[in-house]
Design an enzyme around this catalytic site. Structure first.
Site, mmCIF file in Angstrom:
data_model
loop_
_atom_site.group_PDB
_atom_site.id
_atom_site.type_symbol
_atom_site.label_atom_id
_atom_site.label_comp_id
_atom_site.label_asym_id
_atom_site.label_seq_id
_atom_site.Cartn_x
_atom_site.Cartn_y
_atom_site.Cartn_z
ATOM 1 N N HIS A 1 -6.946 -3.313 9.712
ATOM 2 C CA HIS A 1 -8.166 -4.081 9.406
ATOM 3 C C HIS A 1 -8.899 -4.369 10.723
ATOM 4 O O HIS A 1 -8.987 -5.526 11.138
ATOM 5 C CB HIS A 1 -7.810 -5.409 8.732
ATOM 6 C CG HIS A 1 -7.126 -5.297 7.398
ATOM 7 N ND1 HIS A 1 -6.721 -6.393 6.666
ATOM 8 C CD2 HIS A 1 -6.778 -4.208 6.663
ATOM 9 C CE1 HIS A 1 -6.163 -5.989 5.537
ATOM 10 N NE2 HIS A 1 -6.167 -4.666 5.512
ATOM 11 N N TYR B 1 -9.113 19.723 23.169
ATOM 12 C CA TYR B 1 -9.520 18.381 23.562
ATOM 13 C C TYR B 1 -8.508 17.349 23.065
ATOM 14 O O TYR B 1 -8.065 17.425 21.915
ATOM 15 C CB TYR B 1 -10.912 18.067 22.990
ATOM 16 C CG TYR B 1 -11.473 16.788 23.523
ATOM 17 C CD1 TYR B 1 -12.065 16.745 24.770
ATOM 18 C CD2 TYR B 1 -11.365 15.616 22.797
ATOM 19 C CE1 TYR B 1 -12.561 15.558 25.275
ATOM 20 C CE2 TYR B 1 -11.850 14.427 23.290
ATOM 21 C CZ TYR B 1 -12.441 14.411 24.535
ATOM 22 O OH TYR B 1 -12.912 13.231 25.042
ATOM 23 N N GLU C 1 0.817 -1.218 0.000
ATOM 24 C CA GLU C 1 0.000 0.000 0.000
ATOM 25 C C GLU C 1 0.852 1.270 0.000
ATOM 26 O O GLU C 1 0.388 2.333 0.419
ATOM 27 C CB GLU C 1 -0.946 0.010 1.219
ATOM 28 C CG GLU C 1 -1.880 -1.170 1.315
ATOM 29 C CD GLU C 1 -2.953 -1.234 0.213
ATOM 30 O OE1 GLU C 1 -2.876 -0.446 -0.749
ATOM 31 O OE2 GLU C 1 -3.834 -2.088 0.338
ATOM 32 N N HIS D 1 -12.517 -3.748 3.025
ATOM 33 C CA HIS D 1 -11.089 -3.791 3.303
ATOM 34 C C HIS D 1 -10.737 -3.405 4.751
ATOM 35 O O HIS D 1 -10.329 -4.274 5.513
ATOM 36 C CB HIS D 1 -10.377 -2.872 2.286
ATOM 37 C CG HIS D 1 -8.888 -2.956 2.303
ATOM 38 N ND1 HIS D 1 -8.108 -2.645 1.221
ATOM 39 C CD2 HIS D 1 -8.025 -3.287 3.275
ATOM 40 C CE1 HIS D 1 -6.836 -2.808 1.510
ATOM 41 N NE2 HIS D 1 -6.760 -3.202 2.764
ATOM 42 N N HIS E 1 -2.783 2.258 8.471
ATOM 43 C CA HIS E 1 -3.823 1.468 7.799
ATOM 44 C C HIS E 1 -3.967 0.157 8.561
ATOM 45 O O HIS E 1 -2.957 -0.489 8.884
ATOM 46 C CB HIS E 1 -3.428 1.202 6.345
ATOM 47 C CG HIS E 1 -4.239 0.113 5.711
ATOM 48 N ND1 HIS E 1 -5.615 0.137 5.681
ATOM 49 C CD2 HIS E 1 -3.885 -1.044 5.102
ATOM 50 C CE1 HIS E 1 -6.053 -0.946 5.078
ATOM 51 N NE2 HIS E 1 -5.030 -1.696 4.723
ATOM 52 N N TYR F 1 -21.289 12.175 19.191
ATOM 53 C CA TYR F 1 -20.549 13.422 18.922
ATOM 54 C C TYR F 1 -19.058 13.203 18.667
ATOM 55 O O TYR F 1 -18.390 14.028 18.035
ATOM 56 C CB TYR F 1 -20.763 14.421 20.070
ATOM 57 C CG TYR F 1 -20.003 14.100 21.330
ATOM 58 C CD1 TYR F 1 -20.570 13.316 22.326
ATOM 59 C CD2 TYR F 1 -18.712 14.578 21.526
ATOM 60 C CE1 TYR F 1 -19.865 13.007 23.478
ATOM 61 C CE2 TYR F 1 -18.004 14.274 22.669
ATOM 62 C CZ TYR F 1 -18.587 13.491 23.641
ATOM 63 O OH TYR F 1 -17.867 13.193 24.777
HETATM 64 P P1 13P Z 1 1.375 -5.232 3.300
HETATM 65 O O1 13P Z 1 1.900 -6.368 4.162
HETATM 66 O O2 13P Z 1 1.894 -5.305 1.881
HETATM 67 O O3 13P Z 1 1.611 -3.899 3.955
HETATM 68 O O4 13P Z 1 -0.185 -5.432 3.120
HETATM 69 C C1 13P Z 1 -1.060 -5.500 4.204
HETATM 70 C C2 13P Z 1 -2.387 -4.899 3.896
HETATM 71 O O5 13P Z 1 -3.144 -4.695 4.809
HETATM 72 C C3 13P Z 1 -2.748 -4.531 2.508
HETATM 73 O O6 13P Z 1 -3.888 -3.740 2.474
#
Ligand code: 13P
Length: 229
Positions: free
Chosen positions: A95, A211, A74, A156, A93, A114
Site C-alpha cells: 500500500h 537493463y 490475499e 487499495h 502486494h 519512459y
Molecule cells: P493480510 O495481513 O491478510 O496479508 O492483509 C493485508 C492486506 O494488505 C490486504 O490487502
C-alpha cells in the site's frame, strides 16, 4: 523440520525491506514466493519484524495450507498469479503512499516517463475496486496484469511481480517513484504522454542492453560501451 528455509527467510527479508524502502507500512501488504507444487505466503495480520521462518504459510495451488498461522487474506491473488504466470516467482502486494493516491482515484500510470516500460507495457493499469481478499479482486488483478509486471488496485494499493524478491522490490520502488513523479508533474497540468511506438523502442533497448542487470555475463549487449581487452 522447516522446509524451504531460504525462501521463507527471503519472504521475511523482502517484507522488512518493503517497509524500510517506503513502499509499504505497518502490517499492510503481503508477499509470496513460488515453491515446488505451490507457494509460501506471509501470514495474515502479523508484524513483519516479529516473523520467524515457521510463521510463513505453505499453500498448494489447490488452496490447502500447512502451518500454524493463517495465510494472508490475499492468498487467492498470490495463488492465481503464480498459477497463471510461470514467468515470475514472487508476488509483492503493498500500500505505497503515492501509488495508492492514484489508485483511490481509479487512475493508473500512463507513459508520462519512459521508465513505465520497466513494468512491461505502455501503461501501468489500475484494476477496479473489489473487497480485499475476494476472488473478484484477484480476477480484476489478473486482467490488469496481462502482459505486465505491475498494476495498481483501485482504492487499495499496488501489485508487483518479479523473478526473485530483489527484482520485485526493485520494481516496486520504481513504480512508487513513477507514481510520485506523476503526481508532482500534474501540478502543471497533465504531462505529455509518450506514444506506444516510443515505449516499444525503449522496451526493446532495455531488453538488448539487459537493463537492470549490472553484471557482465560475457554475453555483451549491443548499444553499450564494450569491456576493454
Ligand atoms: P493480510 O495481513 O491478510 O496479508 O492483509 C493485508 C492486506 O494488505 C490486504 O490487502
Amino acid at each position: 523440520m522447516t522446509t524451504n528455509l531460504a525462501e521463507r527467510q527471503a519472504v521475511i527479508d523482502g517484507c522488512l525491506a518493503m517497509n524500510r524502502l517506503g513502499v509499504n507500512q505497518g502490517m499492510s501488504g503481503n508477499l509470496s514466493h513460488r515453491i515446488e507444487g505451490g507457494f509460501l505466503v506471509t501470514p495474515t495480520s502479523m508484524a513483519y519484524d516479529a516473523m520467524e521462518p515457521d510463521d510463513i504459510v505453505e499453500i498448494g495451488f489447490d488452496g490447502t495450507y500447512l502451518g500454524t498461522r493463517r495465510p494472508s487474506s490475499e492468498w487467492r491473488i498470490h495463488r492465481d498469479i503464480l498459477r497463471a504466470r510461470p514467468d515470475v516467482s514472487v508476488v509483492l502486494h503493498a500500500h505505497p503512499i503515492f501509488a495508492t493516491a492514484l489508485a483511490v482515484h481509479g487512475r493508473g500510470i500512463p507513459a508520462f516517463h519512459y521508465m513505465v516500460a520497466l513494468a512491461g507495457g505502455d501503461s501501468i493499469r489500475c484494476a477496479p475496486y473489489a473487497t480485499f481478499g475476494t476472488q473478484a479482486l484477484s480476477d480484476h488483478a489478473l486482467v490488469a496484469l496481462e502482459g505486465r509486471l505491475a498494476c495498481l488496485l483501485g482504492n487499495h494499493g499496488m501489485i508487483v511481480l518479479g523473478n526473485g524478491v530483489a527484482a520485485a522490490l526493485a520494481l516496486a520502488v520504481e513504480v512508487e517513484t513513477l507514481a510520485r513523479q506523476y503526481l508532482h508533474a500534474q501540478q502543471f497540468g497533465e504531462p505529455a504522454i509518450l506514444p506506444p511506438d516510443e515505449i516499444a523502442r525503449v522496451a526493446e533497448k532495455m531488453r538488448r542492453m539487459k537493463y537492470g542487470r549490472p553484471v557482465d555475463d560475457g554475453d555483451a549487449p549491443e548499444d553499450t560501451a564494450r569491456p576493454r581487452g
